[in-house]
Design an enzyme around this catalytic site. Structure first.
Site, mmCIF file in Angstrom:
data_model
loop_
_atom_site.group_PDB
_atom_site.id
_atom_site.type_symbol
_atom_site.label_atom_id
_atom_site.label_comp_id
_atom_site.label_asym_id
_atom_site.label_seq_id
_atom_site.Cartn_x
_atom_site.Cartn_y
_atom_site.Cartn_z
ATOM 1 N N HIS A 1 -52.622 -12.635 -76.710
ATOM 2 C CA HIS A 1 -52.075 -13.911 -76.244
ATOM 3 C C HIS A 1 -52.466 -14.183 -74.798
ATOM 4 C CE1 HIS A 1 -49.831 -13.556 -79.993
ATOM 5 N NE2 HIS A 1 -49.984 -14.852 -79.984
ATOM 6 N N GLU B 1 -50.564 -16.278 -92.156
ATOM 7 C CA GLU B 1 -51.203 -15.341 -91.230
ATOM 8 C C GLU B 1 -50.967 -13.882 -91.619
ATOM 9 O OE1 GLU B 1 -49.860 -16.305 -87.256
ATOM 10 O OE2 GLU B 1 -47.818 -16.648 -87.890
ATOM 11 N N ASP C 1 -53.763 -13.773 -86.361
ATOM 12 C CA ASP C 1 -52.978 -12.715 -86.991
ATOM 13 C C ASP C 1 -53.537 -12.323 -88.349
ATOM 14 O OD1 ASP C 1 -50.881 -11.830 -85.275
ATOM 15 O OD2 ASP C 1 -50.087 -13.864 -85.379
ATOM 16 N N CYS D 1 -55.302 -23.076 -87.427
ATOM 17 C CA CYS D 1 -54.983 -23.167 -86.001
ATOM 18 C C CYS D 1 -55.295 -21.873 -85.245
ATOM 19 C CB CYS D 1 -53.535 -23.578 -85.785
ATOM 20 S SG CYS D 1 -52.349 -22.410 -86.455
HETATM 21 C C1 PEP Z 1 -52.606 -17.183 -85.220
HETATM 22 O O1 PEP Z 1 -52.076 -16.104 -85.461
HETATM 23 O O2 PEP Z 1 -53.765 -17.478 -85.597
HETATM 24 C C2 PEP Z 1 -51.891 -18.204 -84.438
HETATM 25 C C3 PEP Z 1 -52.392 -19.404 -84.282
HETATM 26 O O3 PEP Z 1 -50.721 -17.844 -83.841
HETATM 27 P P1 PEP Z 1 -50.640 -16.941 -82.518
HETATM 28 O O4 PEP Z 1 -52.031 -16.800 -81.971
HETATM 29 O O5 PEP Z 1 -49.722 -17.633 -81.578
HETATM 30 O O6 PEP Z 1 -50.092 -15.661 -83.038
HETATM 31 MG MG MG Z 2 -49.977 -15.869 -85.145
#
Ligand code: PEP
Ligand code: MG
Length: 580
Positions: free
Chosen positions: A191, A433, A457, A504
């Site tokens: 992140h 995910e 994920d 996403c």
């Molecule tokens: C993902 O896991 O692809 C996602 C968009 O959520 P995050 O990156 O916040 O875990």
């Molecule tokens: Mg995620």
């Protein structure tokens, strides 16, 4: 000049003087002092050495008394090193002859000594480097009075080099003063990487140990396009990278003309491009880059960087800003995805040995119902102000989805009782995910209005690779055939069920994956706003038939490496100038 390799996580190039944050968060200071200050610096050095010597001598005596002379000898050796006249003259010479600050001279000299030890083959001797770092730390402690450095108080533009930056530390960086950063640890899907992209700060992570080679004030280049950090670059390298910086600037200007054009393939198929945000203030950039919607609002960032639990009003104010600014474009509010590397200061659950497999995301929300209810109330209230969709993260089982939806319905009833307005038809969706969700997708799809594939994920849970572990970066690949099959299955099932599907995860920021994803049937993506123009350009350069053929061939390949090579060739044929 020294070129070091890491993992490119946020594109762009930054050139500047560095601020080095050691692994305890202390800043290694600036390099030069004026000629007038030289005598004062030497005095400070002598006082620091004297004061650290007294402390070490006390420790030596205490330990000798308690455990015997043998153990006290460890400190005696430290004392001997610290009072070594050769060391003193080396540091003093740097201050006197090069006008270096006492801190810089200490850091540079001792780190130089430590490196000699580290490079020795003998393990016992190479570990003596830690003793030298200890001395450096103690001396800097005296010289700096050991104030923990706050990176959000920088007042001149710098490059940050650190052992690690957590997502919340990164979130607090001010892009006006942090030109770029590089860290020793961290993986491609962390992140921290995501926040850097959101802030549009060029970044390289997973460098391995390199801070010993550098001190505050040195000049470095952070190449976020190729995952390199160049220490003390020579003139030709600097000139080449200055051209790169210019190129990035002119490309951004070129892409700004794309803002009002649709992301439409050459055969006229419209692709929806949404933006991912972490903070409300990012919406302005989303509009600037031509986002069709906010496809992922990572609301958990409201918790990061604060010690207090956000109130319903805090949530509501943040959502209101996003929704009103985007109106009439939709906003997908993802409920809290706290936990794993995104844990704020709040003690919401016990420490875990495997936090990515632990009480994270929807699991955490369902175990902290008061906290979840506060968020749902705020999101529902905000739904009266524009087009809001609510999305649950990390759904693994049908039960989880049903529990989350039940709580949403409960909250709607409470609002009705209180006569508070909200959108009764608010759309409810979930992230895909976790591979289990793909396996159960036919059933899950009957209970949601939309889904969004979270590849960040999905890759880690499919391949059993921690997304923030730099040592496994080579395995963490969206192009792994197993990951591609999960995505294909998801798209096939959702499209057949006519449930809108978005992607996403960060996979869609990589141009070479776009023809493949379109070929697999994807028509909606959400990405960091900075990546929208480039990805729009890719969508506008291919036709769907071509994409279908690319996908068909890619799905026959055996490994991530083969897929990446094939997709790079394909995109180069159509867009030769694009970094794939
Ligand atoms: C993902 O896991 O692809 C996602 C968009 O959520 P995050 O990156 O916040 O875990
Ligand atoms: Mg995620």
């Amino acid at each position: 000049m020294q070129i070091l390799e890491g993992i490119a996580v946020s594109p762009g190039v930054a050139i500047g003087e560095v601020v080095v944050i050691d692994n305890e968060g202390f800043r290694i200071p600036a390099r030069f002092v004026t000629q007038d200050a030289v005598a004062g610096e030497i005095l400070r050095l002598d006082q620091a050495i004297a004061s650290v010597s007294v402390e070490i001598a006390k420790n030596r005596d205490k330990i000798s008394d308690r455990l015997g002379e043998h153990y006290g000898a460890i400190f005696a050796a430290h004392l001997q090193m610290l009072q070594d006249p050769t060391l003193h003259s080396a540091v003093e010479a740097m201050i006197r002859e090069k006008n270096h600050s006492a801190e810089y001279a200490v850091s540079k000299t001792l780190r130089g000594y430590a490196k000699v030890f580290q490079d020795l083959d003998d393990q016992y001797l190479s570990e003596r480097a830690h003793d030298i770092f200890d001395l450096e730390k103690s001396l800097l402690g005296k010289l700096l009075r050991r104030r923990r450095e706050s990176l959000n108080n920088l007042s001149t533009p710098l490059i940050v080099l650190a052992h690690n930056l957590t997502p919340s530390e990164t979130a607090k960086l001010d892009p006006r003063f942090v030109l770029g950063f590089a860290t020793e640890i961290g993986g491609p899907g962390s992140h921290t990487a995501i926040v850097a992209k959101g802030l549009e700060i060029p970044a390289v992570v997973g460098m391995g140990q390199f801070l010993t080679d550098i001190s505050g004030g040195d000049v470095v280049i952070v190449d976020g396009d190729h995952g390199q950090v160049i220490l003390n670059p020579d003139e030709p390298t600097l000139a080449r990278y200055r051209t790169e910086v210019e190129h990035h600037r002119s490309q951004a200007a070129e892409w700004s003309v794309l803002r009002d054009l649709p992301a439409m393939t050459t055969d006229g198929t419209e692709i929806q491009l949404g933006a991912n945000i972490e903070f409300p203030h990012e919406v302005a950039t989303c509009l600037e880059r031509g986002a069709d919607l906010i496809g992922l609002y990572r609301t958990e960032f409201l918790y990061l960087g604060t010690d207090d639990e956000p109130t319903e009003e805090d949530h509501y104010v943040a959502y209101t800003h996003v929704i009103k600014t985007m109106n009439p474009r939709p906003v997908v509010i993802r409920t809290l995805d706290l936990g794993a590397d995104k844990m704020g200061q709040l003690p919401l659950h016990e420490e875990e040995s495997n936090p990515f497999l632990g009480v994270r995301s929807i699991r955490l929300s369902l175990r902290n119902l008061d906290l979840f209810r506060i968020q749902l109330r705020a999101a529902l209230r905000a739904s009266a102000l524009g087009k809001v969709r609510i999305m649950f993260p990390m759904i693994t089982t049908l039960d989880e989805l049903r529990q989350a939806k039940m709580l949403l319905i409960d909250t709607m009833e409470d609002l009705n009782e209180d006569q508070i307005e909200f959108d009764e038809n608010v759309e409810v969706g979930m992230m895909v995910e976790v591979p289990a969700a793909v396996m159960m997708l036919d059933k899950l799809l009957r209970e949601v209005d939309f889904i969004s594939i979270g590849t960040n994920d999905l890759i880690q849970y499919c391949l059993a690779v921690d997304r923030s572990n730099s040592a496994l970066a080579n395995l963490y690949r969206a192009s792994d055939p197993a990951v591609l099959r999960l995505i294909q299955t998801t798209l096939n099932l959702a499209n057949a069920a006519k449930v809108p599907v978005n992607l996403c995860g960060d996979m869609s920021t990589t141009p070479r994956y776009i023809p493949l994803l379109l070929g697999l049937g994807l028509r909606s993506m959400s990405l960091p706003p900075s990546a929208i123009p480039e990805i729009k350009q890719v969508c506008r350069s291919f036709n769907i038939k071509q994409c279908g053929e690319i996908a068909k061939r890619a799905m026959l390949l055996d490994s991530a490496r083969e897929v990446d090579t094939f997709l790079t060739q394909e995109i180069r044929q159509v867009m030769p100038d694009l970094a794939p």
